[in-house]
Design a protein around this motif. Structure first.
Motif, short mmCIF file in Angstrom:
data_model
loop_
_atom_site.label_atom_id
_atom_site.label_comp_id
_atom_site.label_asym_id
_atom_site.label_seq_id
_atom_site.Cartn_x
_atom_site.Cartn_y
_atom_site.Cartn_z
N VAL A 54 13.53 -6.95 19.89
CA VAL A 54 14.99 -6.97 19.79
C VAL A 54 15.41 -5.60 19.31
N THR A 55 16.30 -4.96 20.04
CA THR A 55 16.71 -3.60 19.68
C THR A 55 17.36 -3.57 18.31
N GLU A 56 17.41 -2.38 17.75
CA GLU A 56 18.31 -2.16 16.62
C GLU A 56 19.71 -2.62 17.03
N ALA A 57 20.54 -2.94 16.06
CA ALA A 57 21.89 -3.39 16.37
C ALA A 57 22.62 -2.34 17.21
N ILE A 58 23.21 -2.78 18.32
CA ILE A 58 23.90 -1.87 19.25
C ILE A 58 25.40 -2.09 19.15
N LEU A 59 26.12 -1.03 18.85
CA LEU A 59 27.58 -1.11 18.75
C LEU A 59 28.20 -1.42 20.11
N TYR A 97 15.29 -7.58 24.28
CA TYR A 97 16.66 -8.06 24.20
C TYR A 97 17.53 -7.00 23.52
N ALA A 98 18.80 -6.94 23.91
CA ALA A 98 19.77 -6.07 23.24
C ALA A 98 20.50 -6.89 22.18
N GLN A 99 20.50 -6.41 20.94
CA GLN A 99 21.29 -7.08 19.91
C GLN A 99 22.70 -6.48 19.89
N LEU A 100 23.70 -7.31 20.11
CA LEU A 100 25.09 -6.86 20.23
C LEU A 100 25.80 -7.00 18.88
N TRP A 101 26.50 -5.93 18.50
CA TRP A 101 26.92 -5.75 17.10
C TRP A 101 28.35 -5.23 17.00
N HIS A 102 29.16 -5.89 16.18
CA HIS A 102 30.47 -5.38 15.78
C HIS A 102 30.53 -5.50 14.27
#
Length: 375
Positions: A54-59, A97-102
Motif C-alpha cells: 500500500v503506497t504512502e498516503a497520496i494527496l 494499492y494506492a492509499q487516497l488521502w485528504h
C-alpha cells in the motif's frame, strides 16, 4: 510461516502472500510528483517479498500538509510517475494499492501547497486539532481552526477523480485512508464532527461521508476497494467514548461489508501514536480486533500496528485475520518477506533522523540504503 506465505484473493486480484506493506509516509517526492528514488524504494520491497504494497498516503488535491514532499494524484505528471512505479512493482512480482488521502483540518493555510490551491483548510466542523508542527513555516506553528465544509460532496468528487487517476496509473486497487485523524476520520469522530445536518450527529450520519466515498470508489474500481481505520484514535487528537466508538465503527463496517470491499485494515492501539493532552492520554484504548472483527463475516481483515512475524502466523491460522500489514519492519528491512520466510533476524535499526527526509541531506539516507540479509 506456512499460513503467512499462502496466496490470497482480494477483490479481482490474487496476492502471492499475506504479508502486506503498510502505508508509510516518507516525504521523498519531487514537488508532489513520484520520482526515481521512490521507484527504487518500492521495487526493493516488492523484490523483498511484499504480497501487497500500500503506497504512502497520496494527496488527492493540493493541501498544506506537514510533509512538503508528499506525492499527489491529481495531475498527468503524477499519474505518469506512479505508472513507472506500478509497472516496476508488478515486474518484481508484487501487487500495489494506492492509499487516497485528504488531510482535512490537518493542513495549514500558510503552507505553499495550500496557498497554491487557493482554498481554505476544510474540515467537517470549525474545530482545531491539538498538536501539530509545521517545521518549514516560521515559528513552527501547529494546527489552526479550519473552515467548515459547506458541501462535503465536493471532496467526495475529488476522491473519485483520484481513483480514476489511480486506475490510469496502473494500480491494482485503492485504499481509502479512514484512519489517523485525517478527513474521513474527522467525519467519523464525534469530537471533531459537530455538524447538525445529514453529515453529523448520529453514527449513521457521521459514517455517511466515508460510505459515500466508498460507493464512488467502487463505481470506478468495482471489487478492488479497501478502507483503513484506527478506531482507538489517539493520533492527531482523535478518540470518542468507547460505546460511541463501537456504535460508529460498527455501523461503518456493517455497511462496508454490504458494499463488498477487497479488505478492511484494522489499526490496533499503539502507545507511540497516543499523545497526552492536559495530563491524559488521548486514545480510547481497547482491543480493536476483538471488538470489530465480528462485524466482518465476508470481508477479509488485515491487522496492522505492532504485529510480529509469529503473531502474524497465529492471527492467520486462527482465522482472526486474512493477512497482516507491517510498517516499521518494512521501512528498515527491504527484504522483510524473505527474511521472515528464511528465518533471518530483523536487525536493522531505523534512522529516525531521516525518516521523513531532512533539509540538505541525501534523500537516499534512511530510505533506500537499509542492508539486506546475507542469503
Amino acid at each position: 510461516m506456512s499460513a503467512l506465505f499462502t496466496p490470497l484473493k482480494l477483490g479481482s486480484t490474487t496476492i502471492p502472500n499475506r504479508l502486506g506493506m503498510s502505508a508509510l509516509t516518507r516525504n521523498r517526492s519531487s514537488a508532489t510528483v513520484p520520482n526515481d528514488i521512490m521507484l527504487k524504494y518500492y521495487v526493493q520491497r516488492a523484490k523483498g517479498g511484499a504480497g501487497l504494497i500500500v503506497t504512502e498516503a497520496i494527496l488527492i488535491t493540493r493541501q498544506g500538509t506537514e510533509w512538503q514532499q508528499a506525492p499527489g494524484l491529481w495531475n498527468k505528471a503524477q499519474v505518469e510517475g506512479w505508472k513507472k512505479i506500478t509497472d516496476a512493482v508488478h515486474a518484481a512480482g508484487s501487487k500495489i494499492y494506492a492509499q487516497l488521502w485528504h488531510l482535512g483540518r490537518l493542513s495549514h493555510p500558510q503552507a505553499p501547497e495550500q496557498l497554491a490551491a487557493g482554498v481554505p483548510v476544510y474540515a467537517p466542523s470549525a474545530l482545531s486539532a491539538r498538536g501539530g508542527k509545521f517545521r518549514f513555516l516560521l515559528g513552527e506553528p501547529g494546527y489552526v481552526t479550519p473552515t467548515e465544509i459547506a458541501d462535503p460532496t465536493a471532496i467526495i468528487a475529488q476522491f473519485k477523480e483520484a481513483a480514476i487517476n489511480a486506475k490510469e496509473a496502473g494500480f491494482d486497487g485503492v485504499e481509502l485512508h479512514g484512519a489517523n485523524g485525517y478527513i474521513v476520520h474527522q467525519f467519523l469522530d464525534s469530537t471533531s464532527n459537530k455538524r447538525a445536518d445529514k453529515w453529523g450527529g448520529s453514527p449513521e450520519n457521521r459514517t455517511r461521508f466515508a460510505l459515500e466515498i466508498l460507493k464512488e470508489l467502487k463505481a470506478v474500481w468495482g471489487p478492488d476497494v479497501a478502507i483503513r481505520i484506527s478506531p482507538a484514535g489517539g493520533y492527531n487528537d482523535m478518540g470518542m467514548p468507547l460505546q460511541d466508538t463501537i456504535d460508529t465503527f460498527g455501523h461503518l463496517l456493517r455497511e462496508a461489508e454490504a458494499l463488498g470491499l477487497s479488505y478492511v485494515a484494522l489499526v490496533r492501539y499503539n502507545p507511540w501514536t497516543d499523545p497526552e493532552f492536559d495530563g491524559k492520554k488521548r486514545a480510547t484504548q481497547h482491543d480493536v480486533v476483538e471488538t470489530f472483527r465480528p462485524f466482518l463475516t465476508k470481508t477479509p481483515v488485515f491487522v496492522n500496528s505492532g504485529v510480529t512475524p509469529d503473531e502474524a502466523e497465529e492471527l492467520i491460522k486462527s482465522g482472526k485475520a486474512a493477512g497482516v500489514f507491517m510498517g516499521m519492519n518494512w521501512l528498515t528491512h527491504p527484504d522483510l518477506g524473505r527474511r521472515i520466510r528464511e528465518g533471518k533476524p530483523l536487525d536493522n535499526a531505523p534512522n529516525f533522523a531521516t525518516l521523513y527526509g531532512a533539509e540538505g541531506v541525501d534523500p537516499a539516507l534512511g530510505y533506500i540504503d537499509y542492508k539486506e540479509a546475507t542469503y
